[in-house]
Motif scaffolding. Structure first.
Motif, PDB file in Angstrom:
ATOM      1  N   LYS A  51      33.215 -69.439  53.055  1.00 21.96           N
ATOM      2  CA  LYS A  51      33.791 -68.130  53.200  1.00 21.96           C
ATOM      3  C   LYS A  51      33.820 -67.298  52.096  1.00 21.96           C
ATOM      4  N   ASP A  52      34.114 -67.740  50.797  1.00 18.03           N
ATOM      5  CA  ASP A  52      33.710 -66.979  49.561  1.00 18.03           C
ATOM      6  C   ASP A  52      32.565 -66.305  49.397  1.00 18.03           C
ATOM      7  N   PHE A  53      31.615 -66.977  49.805  1.00 16.03           N
ATOM      8  CA  PHE A  53      30.085 -66.527  49.708  1.00 16.03           C
ATOM      9  C   PHE A  53      30.089 -65.254  50.754  1.00 16.03           C
ATOM     10  N   VAL A  54      30.291 -65.655  51.948  1.00 19.73           N
ATOM     11  CA  VAL A  54      30.428 -64.706  53.009  1.00 19.73           C
ATOM     12  C   VAL A  54      30.970 -63.249  52.529  1.00 19.73           C
ATOM     13  N   ARG A  55      32.322 -63.437  51.908  1.00 18.09           N
ATOM     14  CA  ARG A  55      33.065 -62.404  51.594  1.00 18.09           C
ATOM     15  C   ARG A  55      32.463 -61.563  50.418  1.00 18.09           C
ATOM     16  N   LEU A  56      31.846 -62.336  49.561  1.00 14.95           N
ATOM     17  CA  LEU A  56      31.072 -61.722  48.338  1.00 14.95           C
ATOM     18  C   LEU A  56      29.826 -60.927  48.872  1.00 14.95           C
ATOM     19  N   ALA A  57      29.070 -61.554  49.947  1.00 16.51           N
ATOM     20  CA  ALA A  57      28.046 -60.956  50.293  1.00 16.51           C
ATOM     21  C   ALA A  57      28.271 -59.552  50.985  1.00 16.51           C
ATOM     22  N   ALA A  58      29.264 -59.509  51.715  1.00 12.02           N
ATOM     23  CA  ALA A  58      29.862 -58.355  52.262  1.00 12.02           C
ATOM     24  C   ALA A  58      30.190 -57.423  51.357  1.00 12.02           C
ATOM     25  N   GLU A  59      30.820 -57.747  50.255  1.00 12.36           N
ATOM     26  CA  GLU A  59      31.277 -56.904  49.317  1.00 12.36           C
ATOM     27  C   GLU A  59      30.081 -56.063  48.648  1.00 12.36           C
ATOM     28  N   VAL A  60      28.985 -57.053  48.246  1.00 11.52           N
ATOM     29  CA  VAL A  60      27.837 -56.562  47.272  1.00 11.52           C
ATOM     30  C   VAL A  60      26.847 -55.813  48.475  1.00 11.52           C
ATOM     31  N   SER A  61      26.805 -56.012  49.737  1.00 14.11           N
ATOM     32  CA  SER A  61      25.950 -55.402  50.342  1.00 14.11           C
ATOM     33  C   SER A  61      26.529 -54.213  51.025  1.00 14.11           C
ATOM     34  N   GLY A  62      27.885 -54.224  50.992  1.00 12.73           N
ATOM     35  CA  GLY A  62      28.539 -53.060  51.844  1.00 12.73           C
ATOM     36  C   GLY A  62      28.349 -53.168  53.445  1.00 12.73           C
ATOM     37  N   ARG A  63      28.160 -54.312  53.793  1.00 13.98           N
ATOM     38  CA  ARG A  63      27.889 -54.543  55.424  1.00 13.98           C
ATOM     39  C   ARG A  63      28.705 -55.882  55.864  1.00 13.98           C
ATOM     40  N   ASP A  64      29.212 -55.698  56.987  1.00 14.12           N
ATOM     41  CA  ASP A  64      29.872 -56.795  57.673  1.00 14.12           C
ATOM     42  C   ASP A  64      28.786 -57.794  57.996  1.00 14.12           C
ATOM     43  N   LEU A  65      28.719 -59.114  57.505  1.00 15.94           N
ATOM     44  CA  LEU A  65      27.930 -59.910  57.868  1.00 15.94           C
ATOM     45  C   LEU A  65      28.495 -61.298  58.530  1.00 15.94           C
ATOM     46  N   ASP A  66      29.651 -61.208  58.996  1.00 19.05           N
ATOM     47  CA  ASP A  66      30.329 -62.344  59.666  1.00 19.05           C
ATOM     48  C   ASP A  66      29.501 -62.901  60.919  1.00 19.05           C
TER      49      ASP A  66
END
Length: 508
Positions: free
Chosen positions: A449-464
């Motif tokens: 879940k930390d990786f999913v959150r960071l990926a969204a932060e870095v990419s600026g996209r909702d990746l859920d």
């Protein structure tokens, strides 16, 4: 030993929280000395009795005395300094293969019993929440494997080494054997003259007396128990310098030194290559332990990766392949060692990224395109998911095969998830994410879940939705940018988990 005096202020709560979140799943009273003696755990989905709630280990001090034979028990003393996170009338440690001679808690004798694979300790006085406690266990450490178990001590042609992943450190020494509870280590090994002992971290002293030598090593960074390493044998330690003055030391069987040296010379360049991808190497030293043993795998023990010597000296493997396996274990120093999994279900992050950089290096050195490897993985992915579960929710290991979690689905199957992510967010964002991940969680633990959150932060996209499908779906989603890639139907009947272990990559 490294110790934190009782008078010191409490340590930061970040690591305490990581352990407490897992321990909250355990509905067992920790404070009643009259309750039945039972094994505990921290709530890991794959290993329910691994680890123990109620405390957070700060440091281990391990002392082993090797008798000169790899079939006789070692005399050992394990000292643990820990921070209590609950009121404790009892303390459970993981320990399943040795004879306990005595136990002390804060220098006072304590009663002890066994329950399952736990050593259950009853101190003279209960230990309140928020206190530092010291546990000293005098015990033996048996290099002969217990029936039906894997891991722990590995007997080599001339001594011993360790392979504790995923749940076998407690076959060697008493501990809180779960990667969510990392600690610093001091390791002392006494062996007869003619042997050499090397362990994680840097040497801090050597003393000789009465025909034996004692070596002491200490880690500068916290380490999970499954990454502990001790090599005892008739070995030579080779030293060289890596990037920015990094000490690099390798441990090799003396008789094979000449044949192994050309491979070892490659390590500084490989470290520099990885630093170009991720930033500075995260530890105080690195090197390879080339053991005369048949393990069937290589292993990323922290600062001293374990390799089978025959990988380098027996013909049959292309040069690029051997080098890519070296990079796989090196990449784990960032992914899995510096940033450790919060639970064993987060294993896909460790193995996926290690496989990713292995494949990139194979592309660079051997002309093996990453795209071709990922296309092949895409075709096989549904079969891997059927056998081992989706990458983010691997199936539990079969009884007697605890290493059965190391299947294709968490190697190339997890690297395939990363490839899809790069296709989805673009190369630049993908590279920033990897660097941010190892920087933000350095020396700690982190979850999916930390990786999913960071990926969204870095990419600026909702990746859920993307991660839900790719990590937890029974079927592999369409590959972004490659609508022509096809999935193969899983073969029938399904192979067992043991049969499905990675054939191309004997690396964990």
């Amino acid at each position: 030993m490294i110790t934190t005096p009782h008078s010191h202020a409490p340590r930061p709560r970040r690591r305490r929280t990581a352990v407490a979140l897992l321990a909250s799943a355990v509905s067992v009273c920790l404070v009643s000395a009259s309750a039945p003696v039972v094994p505990l755990g921290v709530g890991d989905r794959l290993f329910p009795y691994l680890g123990n709630p109620g405390y957070d280990v700060a440091s281990y001090d391990l002392s082993f005395t090797y008798p000169g034979s790899n079939s006789e028990p070692l005399r050992a003393v394990t000292t643990i300094d820990a921070w209590t996170t609950a009121d404790l009338d009892r303390v459970n440690l993981d320990f399943a293969h040795g004879t306990v001679e005595s136990v002390e808690v804060d220098d006072a004798p304590a009663e002890f019993r066994t329950a399952g694979e736990d050593l259950v300790i009853t101190p003279e006085h209960s230990v309140p929440d928020g206190n530092w406690m010291r546990i000293t266990v005098r015990h033996t450490s048996d290099p002969l494997p217990p029936k039906g178990r894997e891991g722990g001590w590995v007997r080599t042609a001339d001594g011993l080494a360790m392979a504790n992943q995923a749940d076998a450190a407690h076959l060697v020494f008493p501990c809180n054997d779960h990667p969510s509870d990392k600690a610093v280590f001091t390791i002392r090994v006494t062996a007869p003259d003619g042997h050499t002992a090397v362990a994680n971290g840097l040497p801090t002293g050597v003393s000789r007396s009465g025909g034996s030598t004692t070596w002491t090593y200490r880690t500068r960074h916290p380490m999970a128990t499954e990454l502990a390493q001790v090599s005892i044998g008739r070995s030579t330690v080779l030293r060289r310098t890596g990037p920015h003055g990094l000490p690099v030391r390798d441990v090799v069987p003396t008789e094979h030194r000449k044949a192994l040296e050309p491979w070892l010379e490659k390590t500084p360049g490989q470290i520099a290559w990885m630093e170009g991808k991720l930033g500075r190497y995260p530890f105080e030293t690195y090197g390879l332990l080339m053991a005369d043993a048949s393990t069937g795998f290589e292993l990323e023990t922290q600062t001293l990766s374990l390799f089978e010597r025959k990988l380098f000296t027996e013909p049959g493997h292309p040069k690029w392949y051997v080098e890519s396996i070296m990079v796989h274990e090196l990449a784990h120093q960032w992914f899995g060692d510096s940033v450790s999994p919060r639970t064993w279900s987060d294993l896909w992050l460790n193995e996926g990224y290690a496989t990713w950089y292995e494949a990139l290096y194979a592309e660079k050195q051997g002309g093996k395109p990453m795209r071709d490897r990922m296309k092949a993985a895409y075709g096989a992915s549904d079969g891997w998911r059927a056998v081992g579960g989706p990458p983010g929710a691997p199936k539990a290991p079969e009884p007697g095969n605890k290493t059965g979690i190391f299947r294709h689905n968490v190697y190339d199957g997890a690297a395939l998830v990363l490839y899809a992510l790069r296709q989805e967010i673009g190369h630049a964002a993908f590279e920033r994410l990897a660097r941010a991940w190892v920087s933000r969680h350095r020396d700690g633990t982190a979850a999916t879940k930390d990786f999913v959150r960071l990926a969204a932060e870095v990419s600026g996209r909702d990746l859920d939705g993307f991660f839900q499908d790719w990590l937890y779906g029974e079927q592999t989603p369409p590959m972004p940018g490659h609508p022509d890639w096809k999935r193969q139907a899983p073969a029938q009947p399904q192979a067992s988990a043991k049969q499905a272990a990675p054939a191309q990559t004997p690396a964990r």
